[in-house]
Scaffold this active site. Structure first.
Site, PDB file in Angstrom:
ATOM      1  N   LYS A  11      43.777  43.599  26.443  1.00 20.12           N
ATOM      2  CA  LYS A  11      45.016  43.484  27.220  1.00 20.12           C
ATOM      3  C   LYS A  11      46.217  43.173  26.314  1.00 20.12           C
ATOM      4  CE  LYS A  11      42.559  42.134  31.469  1.00 20.12           C
ATOM      5  NZ  LYS A  11      42.496  41.166  32.606  1.00 20.12           N
ATOM      6  N   TYR A  51      44.020  48.994  38.893  1.00 16.23           N
ATOM      7  CA  TYR A  51      43.631  47.757  39.581  1.00 16.23           C
ATOM      8  C   TYR A  51      43.808  47.853  41.109  1.00 16.23           C
ATOM      9  CZ  TYR A  51      42.780  44.816  35.430  1.00 16.23           C
ATOM     10  OH  TYR A  51      42.247  44.233  34.295  1.00 16.23           O
ATOM     11  N   PHE A  59      47.915  37.870  43.374  1.00 12.52           N
ATOM     12  CA  PHE A  59      48.289  37.983  41.962  1.00 12.52           C
ATOM     13  C   PHE A  59      48.558  39.431  41.520  1.00 12.52           C
ATOM     14  CE2 PHE A  59      43.578  37.796  42.137  1.00 12.52           C
ATOM     15  CZ  PHE A  59      43.248  39.003  41.548  1.00 12.52           C
ATOM     16  N   ARG A  87      30.372  42.036  29.863  1.00  9.22           N
ATOM     17  CA  ARG A  87      30.850  40.917  30.706  1.00  9.22           C
ATOM     18  C   ARG A  87      30.400  39.579  30.112  1.00  9.22           C
ATOM     19  NH1 ARG A  87      34.618  41.951  34.812  1.00  9.22           N
ATOM     20  NH2 ARG A  87      33.855  40.013  35.701  1.00  9.22           N
ATOM     21  N   THR A  93      36.476  34.885  34.028  1.00 11.54           N
ATOM     22  CA  THR A  93      37.872  35.321  34.208  1.00 11.54           C
ATOM     23  C   THR A  93      38.855  34.250  33.744  1.00 11.54           C
ATOM     24  OG1 THR A  93      37.123  36.529  36.156  1.00 11.54           O
ATOM     25  CG2 THR A  93      39.498  36.252  35.909  1.00 11.54           C
ATOM     26  N   ARG A 104      37.005  35.369  25.903  1.00  7.14           N
ATOM     27  CA  ARG A 104      38.060  34.676  26.654  1.00  7.14           C
ATOM     28  C   ARG A 104      38.161  33.205  26.245  1.00  7.14           C
ATOM     29  NH1 ARG A 104      36.948  37.898  32.325  1.00  7.14           N
ATOM     30  NH2 ARG A 104      38.676  39.395  32.156  1.00  7.14           N
ATOM     31  N   ASN A 114      44.229  37.071  30.073  1.00  9.25           N
ATOM     32  CA  ASN A 114      42.876  36.708  29.648  1.00  9.25           C
ATOM     33  C   ASN A 114      42.199  37.708  28.691  1.00  9.25           C
ATOM     34  OD1 ASN A 114      42.411  38.657  31.516  1.00  9.25           O
ATOM     35  ND2 ASN A 114      41.199  37.398  32.899  1.00  9.25           N
ATOM     36  N   HIS A 117      39.541  43.255  29.671  1.00  9.38           N
ATOM     37  CA  HIS A 117      38.972  43.736  30.939  1.00  9.38           C
ATOM     38  C   HIS A 117      37.622  44.358  30.631  1.00  9.38           C
ATOM     39  CE1 HIS A 117      38.278  46.075  34.588  1.00  9.38           C
ATOM     40  NE2 HIS A 117      37.928  47.043  33.775  1.00  9.38           N
ATOM     41  N   GLU A 128      36.068  54.040  36.128  1.00 10.30           N
ATOM     42  CA  GLU A 128      37.103  53.552  35.202  1.00 10.30           C
ATOM     43  C   GLU A 128      37.151  54.380  33.912  1.00 10.30           C
ATOM     44  OE1 GLU A 128      37.062  48.892  36.717  1.00 10.30           O
ATOM     45  OE2 GLU A 128      36.461  49.359  34.667  1.00 10.30           O
TER      46      GLU A 128
END
Ligand code: RTP
Ligand code: MG
Length: 141
Positions: A11, A51, A59, A87, A93, A104, A114, A117, A128
């Site tokens: 990100k 998203y 948010f 993950r 998150t 993270r 964070n 993704h 995706e």
């Protein structure tokens, strides 16, 4: 043994902090191969579309603003149980809840900003990956 593919995004916060190489090392040292990659500065429409599942969440506007705030690095990761493995390497998150040693926990500042993704299921991974990559842009197996 299930070889899967998953979509990963570094990100804008992490790209801005010069962390692409360190995050790529986490993937490569843990058996995930980068089989496609592109840097991109998402526009509003691209971020909203990506998203879209979160469009009714409080948010959402903040998330889209953040994801369009600077370039992101988008990659397809391939490996054994790649979806869950990525993950696991990312951590929770909210970086405050992320296990020690996760991306993270080590590199993210807040639940909004964070660092990474990762697709959350094999089904979503396929959707995706297709959102950002043509089949011809991904290294064949
Ligand atoms: P991601 O989709 O980015 O991999 O993150 P995730 O599965 O861990 O979390 P998810 O629930 O899908 O949320 C997507 C992203 O929205 C932002 N968020 N902000 N301010 C907040 O309370 C909040 N909650 C979520 C985060 O950037 C999160 O990664
Ligand atoms: Mg998610």
């Amino acid at each position: 043994m299930t070889i899967q593919r998953t979509l990963s995004i570094i990100k804008p916060d992490a790209v801005g902090k010069n962390l692409i190489g360190r995050i790529y090392s986490r993937f490569e040292e843990n058996g995930l191969k980068i089989v496609a990659a592109k840097m991109k500065h998402l526009n509003q429409k691209e971020a909203e579309g990506f998203y879209a599942v979160h469009k009714d969440r409080p948010f959402f506007a903040e998330l889209v603003e953040f994801m369009t705030s600077g370039p992101v690095m988008i990659q397809v990761l391939e490996g054994e149980n790649a979806v869950a493995k990525n993950r696991e390497l990312m951590g929770a998150t909210n970086p405050r809840e992320a296990a020690a040693g996760t991306i993270r926990a080590d590199f993210a500042d807040s639940v909004g900003e964070n660092a990474v993704h990762g697709s959350d299921s094999v089904e979503n991974a396929a959707v995706e990956i297709a959102y950002f990559f043509a089949a011809t842009e991904i290294s064949p197996r």
